[in-house]
Design an enzyme around this catalytic site. Structure first.
Site, PDB file in Angstrom:
ATOM      1  CG  ASP A  29      -2.010  -0.950   1.240  1.00 24.51           C
ATOM      2  OD1 ASP A  29      -2.007  -1.842   0.368  1.00 24.51           O
ATOM      3  OD2 ASP A  29      -2.899  -0.836   2.096  1.00 24.51           O
ATOM      4  CG  ASP A  30       0.280   3.823   2.264  1.00 17.65           C
ATOM      5  OD1 ASP A  30      -0.903   3.605   1.945  1.00 17.65           O
ATOM      6  OD2 ASP A  30       0.660   3.908   3.437  1.00 17.65           O
ATOM      7  CG  HIS A  80      -4.404   2.797  -0.398  1.00 13.79           C
ATOM      8  ND1 HIS A  80      -5.301   2.121   0.386  1.00 13.79           N
ATOM      9  CD2 HIS A  80      -3.424   3.211   0.458  1.00 13.79           C
ATOM     10  CE1 HIS A  80      -4.881   2.143   1.648  1.00 13.79           C
ATOM     11  NE2 HIS A  80      -3.751   2.811   1.708  1.00 13.79           N
ATOM     12  CG  HIS A  84      -3.473   7.334   2.702  1.00  8.68           C
ATOM     13  ND1 HIS A  84      -3.542   7.271   4.069  1.00  8.68           N
ATOM     14  CD2 HIS A  84      -3.169   6.071   2.303  1.00  8.68           C
ATOM     15  CE1 HIS A  84      -3.264   6.025   4.472  1.00  8.68           C
ATOM     16  NE2 HIS A  84      -3.048   5.281   3.416  1.00  8.68           N
ATOM     17  CG  HIS A 174       2.334   0.027   4.416  1.00 10.93           C
ATOM     18  ND1 HIS A 174       2.103  -0.914   5.396  1.00 10.93           N
ATOM     19  CD2 HIS A 174       1.185   0.725   4.268  1.00 10.93           C
ATOM     20  CE1 HIS A 174       0.858  -0.770   5.834  1.00 10.93           C
ATOM     21  NE2 HIS A 174       0.269   0.209   5.171  1.00 10.93           N
TER      22      HIS A 174
HETATM   23 ZN   LIG Z   1      -2.488   3.313   3.312  1.00 10.56          ZN
END
Ligand SMILES: [Zn+2]
Length: 208
Positions: A29-30, A80, A84, A174
């Protein structure tokens, strides 16, 4: 806020549809991040592993080349959100707009996706409405080693993966900067060490 039981039921429905019991699903993620993502991609490529990346729209806008690389190397890409936003700390229509924008930004870069994961894993009524109205799959995880926790080192994360990345699991990791203090991220090192272990090739990995 979406009641926990309902959230879990939705999450399970999606995972049941996509997850095979004999595969391990690594998710990141991210990102995309100019430092961490290429390192993770290198490791995955060397090991012949496909994984899933839940990208933040504004990071994808900034690092189109890395998004393209993820896509070209055969990994799955999900959204995602755009910036955020935390669904419980934002006005409902604002977070809804951010979720939509994140998916639209992927499409602008030529990536069509049905998969998405809410920031911080926080589901709300908007989360549910978005998934149903736009026919998107809400993808949660089954294992979280908390790689963003500063007390985690590359070797503790590697040990966690050895023990918990078992067939049928969806692991939350991540590749972005929203990690440990100062942009530190132990995940690329942990992943490299993990795949350098001799017994790992017997495990079978897949993308969502
Ligand atoms: Zn995230």
């Amino acid at each position: 806020m979406l009641p926990h039981l309902l959230r879990n039921a939705i999450a399970e429905a999606v995972l049941r549809k996509r997850v095979r019991k004999d595969k391990i699903y690594l998710t990141f993620d991210d990102g995309p991040d100019p430092v961490h993502t290429p390192r993770i991609l290198d490791t995955l490529k060397q090991s012949g592993i496909k994984a899933t990346f839940f990208v933040v729209g504004e990071a994808a806008d900034k690092h189109k080349d890395i998004l393209r690389r993820i896509h070209n190397e055969g990994h799955s890409i999900g959204s995602h959100s755009q910036t955020h936003m935390h669904a419980w700390k934002t006005l409902p229509w604002t977070s809804y707009g951010d979720i939509r924008k994140g998916m639209a930004s992927l499409a602008e870069h030529g990536v069509e996706s049905k998969l998405w994961r809410p920031p911080y894993g926080k589901a709300s009524l908007q989360t549910l409405i978005y998934s149903l109205r736009e026919n998107k799959d809400l993808a949660y995880w089954t294992g979280d080693p908390q790689d963003y926790d500063p007390s985690n080192s590359a070797s503790s994360l590697q040990n966690w993966l050895n023990e918990h990345a078992t067939p049928g699991s969806v692991i939350l990791l991540h590749d972005g900067r929203r990690t440990q203090e100062g942009g530190k991220n132990v995940t690329p090192d942990a992943l490299e060490a993990y795949f350098n272990q001799t017994d790992i090739p017997s495990r079978s990995f897949a993308a969502l």
